[in-house]
Design a protein around this motif. Structure first.
Motif, PDB file in Angstrom:
ATOM      1  N   TYR A 110      49.550  11.093 -12.341  1.00 15.56           N
ATOM      2  CA  TYR A 110      50.557  12.114 -12.038  1.00 15.56           C
ATOM      3  C   TYR A 110      51.151  12.669 -13.332  1.00 15.56           C
ATOM      4  O   TYR A 110      51.264  13.883 -13.518  1.00 15.56           O
ATOM      5  N   ILE A 118      47.749  -0.760 -10.160  1.00 11.98           N
ATOM      6  CA  ILE A 118      47.373   0.352  -9.274  1.00 11.98           C
ATOM      7  C   ILE A 118      48.489   1.400  -9.247  1.00 11.98           C
ATOM      8  O   ILE A 118      48.236   2.611  -9.360  1.00 11.98           O
ATOM      9  N   GLU A 119      49.723   0.894  -9.155  1.00 16.99           N
ATOM     10  CA  GLU A 119      50.874   1.805  -9.123  1.00 16.99           C
ATOM     11  C   GLU A 119      50.988   2.587 -10.442  1.00 16.99           C
ATOM     12  O   GLU A 119      51.211   3.803 -10.455  1.00 16.99           O
ATOM     13  N   MET A 120      50.812   1.861 -11.546  1.00 14.44           N
ATOM     14  CA  MET A 120      50.894   2.514 -12.853  1.00 14.44           C
ATOM     15  C   MET A 120      49.787   3.552 -13.035  1.00 14.44           C
ATOM     16  O   MET A 120      49.995   4.598 -13.628  1.00 14.44           O
ATOM     17  N   ASP A 121      48.623   3.201 -12.508  1.00 17.48           N
ATOM     18  CA  ASP A 121      47.496   4.128 -12.616  1.00 17.48           C
ATOM     19  C   ASP A 121      47.810   5.438 -11.889  1.00 17.48           C
ATOM     20  O   ASP A 121      47.543   6.525 -12.394  1.00 17.48           O
ATOM     21  N   THR A 122      48.407   5.318 -10.701  1.00 19.58           N
ATOM     22  CA  THR A 122      48.798   6.507  -9.937  1.00 19.58           C
ATOM     23  C   THR A 122      49.831   7.316 -10.725  1.00 19.58           C
ATOM     24  O   THR A 122      49.728   8.540 -10.836  1.00 19.58           O
ATOM     25  N   GLN A 123      50.806   6.584 -11.277  1.00 21.57           N
ATOM     26  CA  GLN A 123      51.850   7.268 -12.054  1.00 21.57           C
ATOM     27  C   GLN A 123      51.268   7.941 -13.297  1.00 21.57           C
ATOM     28  O   GLN A 123      51.648   9.059 -13.654  1.00 21.57           O
ATOM     29  N   GLU A 179      48.721  -4.976  -8.087  1.00 18.75           N
ATOM     30  CA  GLU A 179      49.522  -3.930  -7.436  1.00 18.75           C
ATOM     31  C   GLU A 179      50.231  -3.059  -8.472  1.00 18.75           C
ATOM     32  O   GLU A 179      50.259  -1.828  -8.376  1.00 18.75           O
ATOM     33  N   SER A 180      50.765  -3.759  -9.482  1.00 18.72           N
ATOM     34  CA  SER A 180      51.484  -3.050 -10.547  1.00 18.72           C
ATOM     35  C   SER A 180      50.546  -2.087 -11.294  1.00 18.72           C
ATOM     36  O   SER A 180      50.900  -0.944 -11.575  1.00 18.72           O
ATOM     37  N   GLN A 220      50.536  -0.323 -19.073  1.00 17.93           N
ATOM     38  CA  GLN A 220      49.316  -0.546 -18.277  1.00 17.93           C
ATOM     39  C   GLN A 220      48.361  -1.507 -19.016  1.00 17.93           C
ATOM     40  O   GLN A 220      47.762  -2.382 -18.415  1.00 17.93           O
TER      41      GLN A 220
END
Lengths: 238, 135
Positions: free
Chosen positions: A125, A117-122, A114-115, A62
């Protein structure tokens, strides 16, 4: 026993104590006992460490993506300035060249955003999973500690009792101990124990008033006793 | 805290109240330290350690010492009074009733000394208070 009961170590210890059944003892201290929980604890620790490693890798990725994004944004800003300058100077060809670079960089920037944002969600989690694993790990540790404490106290008691019985000392009933302690206290409080002080006048002077009164009354008791002895002795002679 | 180090330090220690401590390691499967206090007539305190806690125990009385008809009343009395006893609680190990205090293994020397002294004072009060239930 249902699943919930199976996971409650305290309840199992209580059952064992209540029934003293070999089956239940084995259930707590055997198959479901320290060995199994220790395994669970080790397994949970391993999973926790794996999750922490994964989280650390994800955070590194990230940070890298963020740095690439910052670089892209900075580059776009620089190119936009160059485009403005070129347009001011009427150099459309140069402006177009820079604009094409900006297009590529913007595509790259959008991919990075986008990457991220996706990593942040992951990451969120994974952090939640990690917190849950920490809770599970601590819970297994707590249960393991309950079992170990129970086992240790039992064994320590056996050791202590063997030692006490072997030495044949200190092993007296609570009542006897209390009587002994009271007797010791009585001996300490006994005014006769103050007699040696009477020979030392300097010490006597330093004593508090109640103590001196006690010593004086003791003195009179002793005198009375001696007078009775003398009368008795004289009466015997008559 | 290492029990051996604690024993060495405690043996040389004297509290502000003038209490001293005689420590003895008891051989056995489990590491147990016996402490007898000087300056107070009391009971031996036994200390053992697990991964996360240090347990200080005084053995009070066994089942055979309880007056049978008073047993229930005694147990209720123990439950009712337990919370009032500072830093100590009742328990039963096998057929022996104990008074114990538990501390974190990260507790410092002073806390452990406080526990040992308080436990002894509490045990004296407890045995004296529960005397009528005992043979």
């Amino acid at each position: 026993m249902n699943d919930k009961d199976n996971t409650n170590i305290l309840k199992q210890i209580m059952q064992t104590i209540r029934t003293e059944s070999r089956e239940l003892t084995d259930a707590v201290f055997g198959s479901f006992g320290i060995g199994k929980i220790e395994q669970e604890h080790e397994s949970a620790e391993l999973k926790l460490n794996q999750a922490k490693t994964a989280l650390t890798e994800m955070m590194t990725k990230q940070r890298q993506s963020s740095r690439i994004l910052e670089f892209s944004v900075e580059k776009i800003n620089q190119l936009e300035s160059l485009i403005m300058e070129a347009l001011d100077q009427g150099d459309k060809a140069e402006a177009m060249k820079c604009a094409l670079e900006v297009v590529d960089l913007e595509v790259n920037r959008n991919i990075q955003v986008e990457s991220i944002i996706e990593m942040d969600t992951q990451l969120k989690y994974l952090q939640r999973q990690l917190e849950q694993s920490e809770r599970d790990f601590k819970e297994v540790g707590r249960q393991l500690n309950m079992l170990k404490t129970n086992e240790k106290v039992q064994k320590a008691t056996e050791t202590i009792m063997e030692n006490i019985e072997g030495a044949d000392t200190n092993l007296m009933s609570a009542k006897m101990s209390l009587d002994r302690l009271r007797q010791n206290q009585k001996n300490k409080d006994n005014p006769l124990n103050l007699a040696p002080l009477m020979s030392d006048s300097s010490q006597l002077k330093s004593k508090t008033e109640p103590t001196r009164k006690t010593i004086i009354s003791l003195d009179s008791v002793d005198s009375s006793h001696s007078a009775e002895d003398i009368i008795k002795r004289l009466q015997d002679k008559i | 805290m290492n029990l051996d180090n604690f024993a060495i330090r405690l043996s040389q220690y004297r509290t502000t109240e003038g209490y001293t401590f005689e420590c003895q390691c008891i051989d056995g499967e489990i590491e147990v330290l016996q402490i007898e206090m000087g300056g107070i007539d009391g009971f031996p305190v036994y200390i053992t350690k697990t991964d996360i806690q240090i347990i200080c125990i005084i053995y009070l009385w066994s089942e055979s010492e309880i007056i049978a008809k008073s047993r229930l009343e005694m147990l209720e009395m123990m439950l009712d009074t337990s919370i009032s006893i500072p830093l100590s609680s009742y328990a039963r190990v096998g057929d022996r009733y104990v008074l114990f205090g538990a501390l974190s293994v990260s507790s410092d020397f002073d806390k452990l000394v406080e526990e040992v002294v308080t436990l002894n004072e509490n045990a004296l009060d407890v045995v004296s208070a529960m005397e009528d239930f005992l043979l």
